[in-house]
Design an enzyme around this catalytic site. Structure first.
Site, PDB file in Angstrom:
ATOM      1  N   ALA A 132     -31.352  -6.599  82.165  1.00 32.13           N
ATOM      2  CA  ALA A 132     -32.549  -6.310  81.368  1.00 32.13           C
ATOM      3  C   ALA A 132     -33.779  -6.333  82.250  1.00 32.13           C
ATOM      4  CB  ALA A 132     -32.709  -7.328  80.251  1.00 32.13           C
ATOM      5  N   ASP A 133     -34.694  -5.435  81.958  1.00 34.20           N
ATOM      6  CA  ASP A 133     -35.990  -5.450  82.628  1.00 34.20           C
ATOM      7  C   ASP A 133     -37.043  -6.167  81.798  1.00 34.20           C
ATOM      8  OD1 ASP A 133     -36.209  -3.428  85.213  1.00 34.20           O
ATOM      9  OD2 ASP A 133     -34.515  -2.998  83.910  1.00 34.20           O
ATOM     10  N   ARG A 134     -36.884  -6.112  80.487  1.00 37.49           N
ATOM     11  CA  ARG A 134     -37.793  -6.852  79.600  1.00 37.49           C
ATOM     12  C   ARG A 134     -37.121  -7.031  78.250  1.00 37.49           C
ATOM     13  NH1 ARG A 134     -43.983  -7.269  79.612  1.00 37.49           N
ATOM     14  NH2 ARG A 134     -43.796  -6.044  81.530  1.00 37.49           N
ATOM     15  N   ALA A 183     -35.313  -3.698  76.935  1.00 37.93           N
ATOM     16  CA  ALA A 183     -35.530  -2.526  77.786  1.00 37.93           C
ATOM     17  C   ALA A 183     -34.678  -2.675  79.038  1.00 37.93           C
ATOM     18  CB  ALA A 183     -37.004  -2.406  78.169  1.00 37.93           C
TER      19      ALA A 183
END
EC number: 5.3.1.23
Length: 367
Positions: free
Chosen positions: A245-247, A255
């Site tokens: 995950a990036d966010r 995201a």
């Protein structure tokens, strides 16, 4: 095996005053490390995808400034400005903003008590170095929690085949990896039957990087086209899907690399659990849902040319391009979020309460 880190691939090679980043654009055919001498070069390396992966870019940014201040003999009070300069490089990955906030606090605290510039530099460098060490410890914890979760929820806990997307291993972190760290843990315990990795177009992080790591670690693995995932699931070859995950928003919306949402939908249709593996630094409690996450769009060249935009043109001249680097997977499609502090599961309402989980772990609900 490389579980102790002796032969594990390293995206970041650091010692006080020196930072080298593995140029991941050249992999898997060439292994080249670039010397990073200051924050400006660190910014360029992140923007140009020399280094990528949410945890790795945060650490690379922090260490690039650490190298600059280590070799700097004057002080003009601009360290916080340099941190802010790095912070705005990749907007979707929250780890970079989280690292910047922590480092700004370190600088402010040091400024309040410092009697000489050297003590400010020392405080910053130590904090940046701690991030490097802490990330490896965090990743190994994620691997262990993920191992337990997948075994608990599998039909056959002694033989599991797992599908992953993009690159979430040693090349995307300080070492070991998040989602790929879980796969590594499964393999170390003799439980992994096979890892499947998608090619992850258009930058091909899966075929170039994840496949490279899996072969290097001698983990049984198969590369598939992005569009083959649904067919693979239909054939009954996948016991679970695990991504990074990036966010992550406070409701669990996540995201991650473009194509993640498609995998989650396919997994849901085929009754296959879909997991996110990420450190708590990837969680952004200031966002109520994924609708508030800024999705980075990258250069059209990545689709128009081979090798992620670095090779020859293959697309028809004049065609327009939409190239989002990430997509948002709704929390309803996610079975669990694996962190270094444990697994975040859904409550009785089939929703995530990440704020309560974070509060329980840290003692307060703020970042």
């Amino acid at each position: 095996m490389s579980g102790e880190g002796d032969t594990t691939l390293k995206a970041i090679c650091y010692k006080p005053g020196s930072l080298q980043l593995l140029d991941q654009r050249k992999l898997p055919l060439e292994t080249i490390y670039l010397e990073i001498r200051d924050a400006s070069e660190g910014w360029s390396a992140i923007q140009e995808m020399v280094v990528r992966g949410a945890p790795a870019i945060a650490i690379a940014a922090a260490l690039s400034l650490a190298v600059e201040v280590f070799n700097f003999h004057g002080f003009d009070g601009s360290a916080s400005d340099a941190v802010a300069f790095l912070e705005n490089n990749r907007p979707t990955a929250v780890n970079l903003a989280d690292a910047a906030l922590k480092l700004k606090h370190v600088i402010a605290k040091a400024l309040a008590t410092a009697t000489e510039p050297k003590s400010i530099f020392k405080a910053y460098i130590e904090a940046a170095e701690d991030m490097l060490e802490d990330d490896v410890v965090s990743n190994k914890a994620i691997g262990n929690f993920g191992l337990s979760l997948l075994r608990q929820q599998a039909k056959n806990p002694d033989k599991l085949s797992v599908l992953t997307h993009c690159n979430t291993g040693s090349l995307a972190t300080a070492g070991y990896g998040t989602a790929l760290g879980v796969i590594r843990a499964l393999h170390t315990q003799g439980i992994l039957e096979r890892a499947y990795c998608t090619e992850t177009r258009p930058f091909n992080q899966g075929s170039r990087l994840t496949a490279f790591e899996l072969v290097h670690e001698k983990i049984p693995a198969t590369l598939i086209a992005d569009s083959a995932a649904a067919a693979l699931m239909k054939d009954g070859r996948v016991d679970g899907v695990i991504v990074g995950a990036d966010r992550v928003a406070s409701n669990g919306d996540t995201a991650n690399k473009i194509g993640t949402y498609s995998l989650a939908l396919c997994a849901k249709h085929h009754g296959i659990p879909f997991y996110v593996a990420a450190p708590l630094t990837s969680v952004d409690l200031s966002l109520s849902s994924g609708k508030e996450i800024v999705i980075e769009e990258r250069s059209p060249k990545e689709l128009l040319h081979t090798h992620g935009g670095l090779g020859e043109r293959i697309a028809a001249p004049g065609i327009s391009v939409w190239n989002p680097a990430f997509d948002m997977t709704p929390a309803e499609l996610i079975a669990g979020i694996i962190t270094e502090k444990g697994v975040i599961t859904k409550n009785g309402n089939d929703t995530f309460d990440i704020s309560s989980f974070a509060k329980k772990i840290t003692g307060n609900s703020s970042r």
